[in-house]
Design a protein around this motif. Sequence first.
Motif, PDB file in Angstrom:
ATOM      1  N   ALA A   2       0.828  -1.213   0.000  1.00  0.00           N
ATOM      2  CA  ALA A   2       0.000   0.000   0.000  1.00  0.00           C
ATOM      3  C   ALA A   2       0.859   1.259   0.000  1.00  0.00           C
ATOM      4  CB  ALA A   2      -0.941  -0.009   1.200  1.00  0.00           C
ATOM      5  N   MET A   3       1.914   1.245   0.791  1.00  0.00           N
ATOM      6  CA  MET A   3       2.796   2.413   0.855  1.00  0.00           C
ATOM      7  C   MET A   3       3.478   2.665  -0.487  1.00  0.00           C
ATOM      8  SD  MET A   3       3.652   4.666   3.183  1.00  0.00           S
ATOM      9  CE  MET A   3       3.596   3.931   4.814  1.00  0.00           C
ATOM     10  N   PHE A   4       3.835   1.606  -1.190  1.00  0.00           N
ATOM     11  CA  PHE A   4       4.551   1.730  -2.454  1.00  0.00           C
ATOM     12  C   PHE A   4       3.656   2.307  -3.553  1.00  0.00           C
ATOM     13  CE2 PHE A   4       6.094   0.072  -6.519  1.00  0.00           C
ATOM     14  CZ  PHE A   4       7.418   0.476  -6.482  1.00  0.00           C
ATOM     15  N   TRP A   5       2.400   1.816  -3.627  1.00  0.00           N
ATOM     16  CA  TRP A   5       1.508   2.200  -4.721  1.00  0.00           C
ATOM     17  C   TRP A   5       0.569   3.351  -4.380  1.00  0.00           C
ATOM     18  CZ3 TRP A   5       2.752   0.286  -9.241  1.00  0.00           C
ATOM     19  CH2 TRP A   5       3.378  -0.959  -9.313  1.00  0.00           C
ATOM     20  N   LEU A   6       0.639   3.848  -3.155  1.00  0.00           N
ATOM     21  CA  LEU A   6      -0.362   4.767  -2.621  1.00  0.00           C
ATOM     22  C   LEU A   6      -0.722   5.928  -3.533  1.00  0.00           C
ATOM     23  CD1 LEU A   6      -2.133   5.523  -0.221  1.00  0.00           C
ATOM     24  CD2 LEU A   6      -0.173   6.688   0.774  1.00  0.00           C
ATOM     25  N   THR A   7       0.256   6.587  -4.102  1.00  0.00           N
ATOM     26  CA  THR A   7      -0.004   7.811  -4.868  1.00  0.00           C
ATOM     27  C   THR A   7      -0.132   7.586  -6.370  1.00  0.00           C
ATOM     28  OG1 THR A   7       2.382   8.249  -5.008  1.00  0.00           O
ATOM     29  CG2 THR A   7       1.177   9.233  -3.154  1.00  0.00           C
ATOM     30  N   THR A   8       0.014   6.338  -6.808  1.00  0.00           N
ATOM     31  CA  THR A   8       0.009   6.101  -8.255  1.00  0.00           C
ATOM     32  C   THR A   8      -1.078   5.151  -8.732  1.00  0.00           C
ATOM     33  OG1 THR A   8       1.642   4.319  -7.991  1.00  0.00           O
ATOM     34  CG2 THR A   8       2.473   6.536  -8.475  1.00  0.00           C
ATOM     35  N   GLU A   9      -1.572   4.276  -7.855  1.00  0.00           N
ATOM     36  CA  GLU A   9      -2.554   3.283  -8.267  1.00  0.00           C
ATOM     37  C   GLU A   9      -3.625   3.087  -7.216  1.00  0.00           C
ATOM     38  OE1 GLU A   9      -1.469  -0.561  -9.571  1.00  0.00           O
ATOM     39  OE2 GLU A   9       0.034   0.141 -10.995  1.00  0.00           O
ATOM     40  N   LEU A  10      -4.749   2.520  -7.640  1.00  0.00           N
ATOM     41  CA  LEU A  10      -5.779   2.079  -6.710  1.00  0.00           C
ATOM     42  C   LEU A  10      -5.498   0.613  -6.386  1.00  0.00           C
ATOM     43  CD1 LEU A  10      -8.449   2.673  -5.241  1.00  0.00           C
ATOM     44  CD2 LEU A  10      -9.637   1.779  -7.256  1.00  0.00           C
ATOM     45  N   ARG A  11      -5.272   0.321  -5.112  1.00  0.00           N
ATOM     46  CA  ARG A  11      -4.973  -1.045  -4.687  1.00  0.00           C
ATOM     47  C   ARG A  11      -6.152  -1.603  -3.905  1.00  0.00           C
ATOM     48  NH1 ARG A  11      -1.095  -3.345  -7.461  1.00  0.00           N
ATOM     49  NH2 ARG A  11      -0.140  -4.498  -5.736  1.00  0.00           N
ATOM     50  N   VAL A  12      -6.486  -2.864  -4.153  1.00  0.00           N
ATOM     51  CA  VAL A  12      -7.646  -3.494  -3.522  1.00  0.00           C
ATOM     52  C   VAL A  12      -7.169  -4.675  -2.686  1.00  0.00           C
ATOM     53  CG1 VAL A  12      -9.892  -4.578  -3.895  1.00  0.00           C
ATOM     54  CG2 VAL A  12      -9.071  -2.819  -5.497  1.00  0.00           C
ATOM     55  N   TYR A  13      -7.536  -4.665  -1.402  1.00  0.00           N
ATOM     56  CA  TYR A  13      -7.124  -5.711  -0.477  1.00  0.00           C
ATOM     57  C   TYR A  13      -8.354  -6.422   0.088  1.00  0.00           C
ATOM     58  CZ  TYR A  13      -2.903  -2.914  -0.732  1.00  0.00           C
ATOM     59  OH  TYR A  13      -1.824  -2.207  -1.196  1.00  0.00           O
ATOM     60  N   LEU A  14      -8.268  -7.716   0.228  1.00  0.00           N
ATOM     61  CA  LEU A  14      -9.340  -8.534   0.788  1.00  0.00           C
ATOM     62  C   LEU A  14      -8.896  -9.045   2.150  1.00  0.00           C
ATOM     63  CD1 LEU A  14     -12.115  -9.881   0.144  1.00  0.00           C
ATOM     64  CD2 LEU A  14     -10.826 -11.865  -0.629  1.00  0.00           C
ATOM     65  N   VAL A  15      -9.605  -8.655   3.201  1.00  0.00           N
ATOM     66  CA  VAL A  15      -9.258  -9.061   4.561  1.00  0.00           C
ATOM     67  C   VAL A  15     -10.433  -9.843   5.135  1.00  0.00           C
ATOM     68  CG1 VAL A  15      -8.602  -8.284   6.865  1.00  0.00           C
ATOM     69  CG2 VAL A  15      -7.802  -7.021   4.864  1.00  0.00           C
ATOM     70  N   SER A  16     -10.210 -11.115   5.425  1.00  0.00           N
ATOM     71  CA  SER A  16     -11.280 -11.966   5.932  1.00  0.00           C
ATOM     72  C   SER A  16     -10.947 -12.476   7.323  1.00  0.00           C
ATOM     73  CB  SER A  16     -11.514 -13.152   4.980  1.00  0.00           C
ATOM     74  OG  SER A  16     -10.334 -13.943   4.872  1.00  0.00           O
ATOM     75  N   GLY A  17     -11.976 -12.953   8.030  1.00  0.00           N
ATOM     76  CA  GLY A  17     -11.783 -13.492   9.369  1.00  0.00           C
ATOM     77  C   GLY A  17     -13.101 -13.570  10.098  1.00  0.00           C
ATOM     78  N   PRO A  18     -13.147 -14.272  11.212  1.00  0.00           N
ATOM     79  CA  PRO A  18     -14.394 -14.418  11.973  1.00  0.00           C
ATOM     80  C   PRO A  18     -14.860 -13.082  12.548  1.00  0.00           C
ATOM     81  CG  PRO A  18     -12.546 -15.322  13.199  1.00  0.00           C
ATOM     82  CD  PRO A  18     -12.033 -15.009  11.837  1.00  0.00           C
ATOM     83  N   PRO A  19     -16.158 -12.955  12.855  1.00  0.00           N
ATOM     84  CA  PRO A  19     -16.669 -11.715  13.454  1.00  0.00           C
ATOM     85  C   PRO A  19     -15.944 -11.379  14.757  1.00  0.00           C
ATOM     86  CG  PRO A  19     -18.479 -13.125  12.747  1.00  0.00           C
ATOM     87  CD  PRO A  19     -17.229 -13.943  12.624  1.00  0.00           C
ATOM     88  N   GLY A  20     -15.550 -10.124  14.906  1.00  0.00           N
ATOM     89  CA  GLY A  20     -14.910  -9.679  16.136  1.00  0.00           C
ATOM     90  C   GLY A  20     -13.417  -9.876  16.198  1.00  0.00           C
ATOM     91  N   VAL A  21     -12.812 -10.392  15.126  1.00  0.00           N
ATOM     92  CA  VAL A  21     -11.377 -10.672  15.172  1.00  0.00           C
ATOM     93  C   VAL A  21     -10.537  -9.397  15.045  1.00  0.00           C
ATOM     94  CG1 VAL A  21     -10.922 -11.020  12.712  1.00  0.00           C
ATOM     95  CG2 VAL A  21      -9.697 -12.396  14.390  1.00  0.00           C
ATOM     96  N   GLY A  22     -11.117  -8.310  14.552  1.00  0.00           N
ATOM     97  CA  GLY A  22     -10.381  -7.041  14.464  1.00  0.00           C
ATOM     98  C   GLY A  22     -10.156  -6.539  13.054  1.00  0.00           C
ATOM     99  N   LYS A  23     -11.029  -6.894  12.122  1.00  0.00           N
ATOM    100  CA  LYS A  23     -10.847  -6.467  10.722  1.00  0.00           C
ATOM    101  C   LYS A  23     -11.003  -4.958  10.566  1.00  0.00           C
ATOM    102  CE  LYS A  23     -14.081  -9.308   9.348  1.00  0.00           C
ATOM    103  NZ  LYS A  23     -14.315 -10.079  10.592  1.00  0.00           N
ATOM    104  N   SER A  24     -12.001  -4.386  11.214  1.00  0.00           N
ATOM    105  CA  SER A  24     -12.198  -2.939  11.121  1.00  0.00           C
ATOM    106  C   SER A  24     -11.084  -2.182  11.836  1.00  0.00           C
ATOM    107  CB  SER A  24     -13.562  -2.536  11.701  1.00  0.00           C
ATOM    108  OG  SER A  24     -14.605  -3.019  10.877  1.00  0.00           O
ATOM    109  N   GLU A  25     -10.641  -2.718  12.972  1.00  0.00           N
ATOM    110  CA  GLU A  25      -9.538  -2.078  13.690  1.00  0.00           C
ATOM    111  C   GLU A  25      -8.257  -2.142  12.876  1.00  0.00           C
ATOM    112  OE1 GLU A  25      -8.973  -2.803  17.823  1.00  0.00           O
ATOM    113  OE2 GLU A  25     -11.073  -3.276  18.140  1.00  0.00           O
TER     114      GLU A  25
END
Length: 201
Positions: A2-25
Amino acid sequence: DAMFWLTTELRVYLVSGPPGVGKSEFTIWLAGQLGLPVYRLCLSSSRLTDERLAQMLSPSAITFNSVLLQVDEFQSALRRWGASKKDSNRSHGGCSSGVTAAGFSECLQGSTAMACGVVVLTGTSEITTLLTSEKLPALFRRINCRAELTWMADCDKRAYFKHFLKRFVPDCSEEQWTSREDSFLSSESPWASHTAITVGL
């Protein structure tokens, strides 16, 4: 990444895990590391159309050069798109309301919306079975990186316990730390090995 491409491209990341594991945090932490404002998007609203989404994410609507966009509960949108596709194949003739898979994929291409920045798709582990190259090829191709968050293992809990308290008891020996870690994870402790916890919790 993300740091490398931040100003030049749109990067899409998929973060999965059980409810409450801390994805939003994790998403908030990532935005802090990148110095980006956080936008949260819910694709479950029937009033949000492809056109409105493209307008919301257009360069004229976003006042920052780059942002982090979190799409939470993404598995719900994937389920709806899958059901809509089945209905269409069965010639039911119903037109699904809300953002479509094609409309969302178009926004991720950057041609009609964000040209650079970070999009984090978060949801349960069900995402990995719903989002496949066969079911949603255009959307599948836009995912740059995937990560799965899980509950802390005992070794993680021990390390967290030690690093959190070490500055308060700098003269504690390794044997004493081991004893205190054992007490911290004992069956009487609320942080026992059977307890599902995260750093955020």
